[in-house]
Design an enzyme around this catalytic site. Sequence first.
Site, mmCIF file in Angstrom:
data_model
loop_
_atom_site.group_PDB
_atom_site.id
_atom_site.type_symbol
_atom_site.label_atom_id
_atom_site.label_comp_id
_atom_site.label_asym_id
_atom_site.label_seq_id
_atom_site.Cartn_x
_atom_site.Cartn_y
_atom_site.Cartn_z
ATOM 1 N N GLY A 64 103.104 68.407 30.001
ATOM 2 C CA GLY A 64 102.816 69.079 31.442
ATOM 3 C C GLY A 64 101.741 70.184 31.334
ATOM 4 O O GLY A 64 100.989 70.059 32.427
ATOM 5 N N ASP A 65 101.643 70.939 30.303
ATOM 6 C CA ASP A 65 100.448 71.961 30.224
ATOM 7 C C ASP A 65 99.228 71.207 30.275
ATOM 8 O O ASP A 65 98.254 71.696 30.748
ATOM 9 C CB ASP A 65 101.028 72.761 29.084
ATOM 10 N N CYS A 66 99.116 70.058 29.296
ATOM 11 C CA CYS A 66 97.945 69.373 29.326
ATOM 12 C C CYS A 66 97.593 68.714 30.542
ATOM 13 O O CYS A 66 96.244 68.715 30.892
ATOM 14 C CB CYS A 66 98.218 68.113 28.203
#
Length: 481
Positions: free
Chosen positions: A269-271
């Site tokens: 999700g951060d990526c």
Amino acid sequence: MNTHPHQHAGRNTGGQQPLLVVGDTLLDQDIDGEATRLAPDAPAPVVDVRHHRSHPGGAGLAAALAARDGRTVVLVTALGDDRASDTVRRALAGRVHLVELSLDGTLPVKTRVRAGDRPLVRIDDGGGTPGEPGDAVREAFEEAGAVLVADYGRGTARAVRDHLESVARRAPVLWDPHPRGDTPVPDVRLATPNAAEARALAPATTPPTTGDSLRAHALRGARLAAHWQAAAVAVTLGERGAILTRNGTDSPMLVPPPHPATGDPCGAGDCFAAVAAAALVDGALPEEAVQRAVAEAAAFVAAGGAGDHRLWDPPGPPPPPAHHPHDPFTLAAAVRARGGTVVATGGCFDLLHAGHVGLLESARRIGDCLIVCLNSDDSIRRLKGPGRPLTPEADRIRVLSGLGCVDAVAVFREDTPETLLRTLRPDVWAKGGDYTAETLPEAAALREWGGQAVTLPYLAGRSTTELARRAALARTTGTRR
């Protein structure tokens, strides 16, 4: 507030404004080993530890991922005087510029114990309250070209909410929400909840939206976009990709991954958020940003996710410019080295029409490659006046690059391409229109290295100005012409 000196974070590609990442940083720890037996005093697996790794998580991970391509990334986050905060500072040094809020407490530490790459247990420890933002935070917001909010519900977004509300009115903001976090500020360009977060955050309706169907995800995204006053919401669906819904529309767009990705999804999700935010600061539309983010997140998972140790290898010097077939200077040198003919042409190509395509196809047939010298946006404004270009530079490059007759595009910022041509040194400079070969403004420059300026047939009556005039007339009269 602790304000550590800004740390060098690679080159600022293309003179872009920095990407500002705002949010809660964690310390992620992975304890990896093998479990082949149970403990004698309880039915619990015994893990023989092989590796013990730690790295920034949350906003720290998102900032490091956004900086992988060498862009300037500024991270506004809360760090304290504890050992976990110091570990994060060391890991981010040389990757991002760090602007700190003080932290009353300790940095949250998330520890995963895994056996055979499968998680057995997760332990969460620590936590604190972010302090008030100071002048360094205000300056970071003023300089930002776009903002990514990585909200993990730990209070950083709340501490700088006034700045977020202000910046959202002038620059793209991407908000990665959390059920325990703040509501996104109005005017967010893109919000990126995952399926579980969207289900928890979507406003209650009658009848309620339930289920795991694409329609259910799209409805929740649309309701969140309206509730948050966001331009668009992309609900990430893991291996199914993401579904994007624009506020006020009933036409969701499903973006599947380019290939199946199996691996550790931690940090995906951060990526996704980091890649989408970087695309927005580069001028991409939300649809383009989501497509890039889905593809990069799939590759990230396949490579091992946040646990991939290569992500945290010591950063070296910025890589040299890539040399690939679409780099105009490398292409020209390669064609010349094998005795071929380099052809170049130039112009604004604001609204690509049949006259442009005919000229480009004819120019390509002259030699072994065709390089288009393209006026920048500022150059067009000086030449054509206010209101031009109608199509921004990035879009013009993409359209031209998609033509089979165009091998590369080189942008020049000046009013004329002579400086670029002296570096490119084409064998032939081709133009259409009412010129003769010797009256072309660039002809004298071509003679310096033995090049030749030529004119080519051009379809009469085709021009960007005429297309724009006809479009304006159609709008005012309500008729098609």
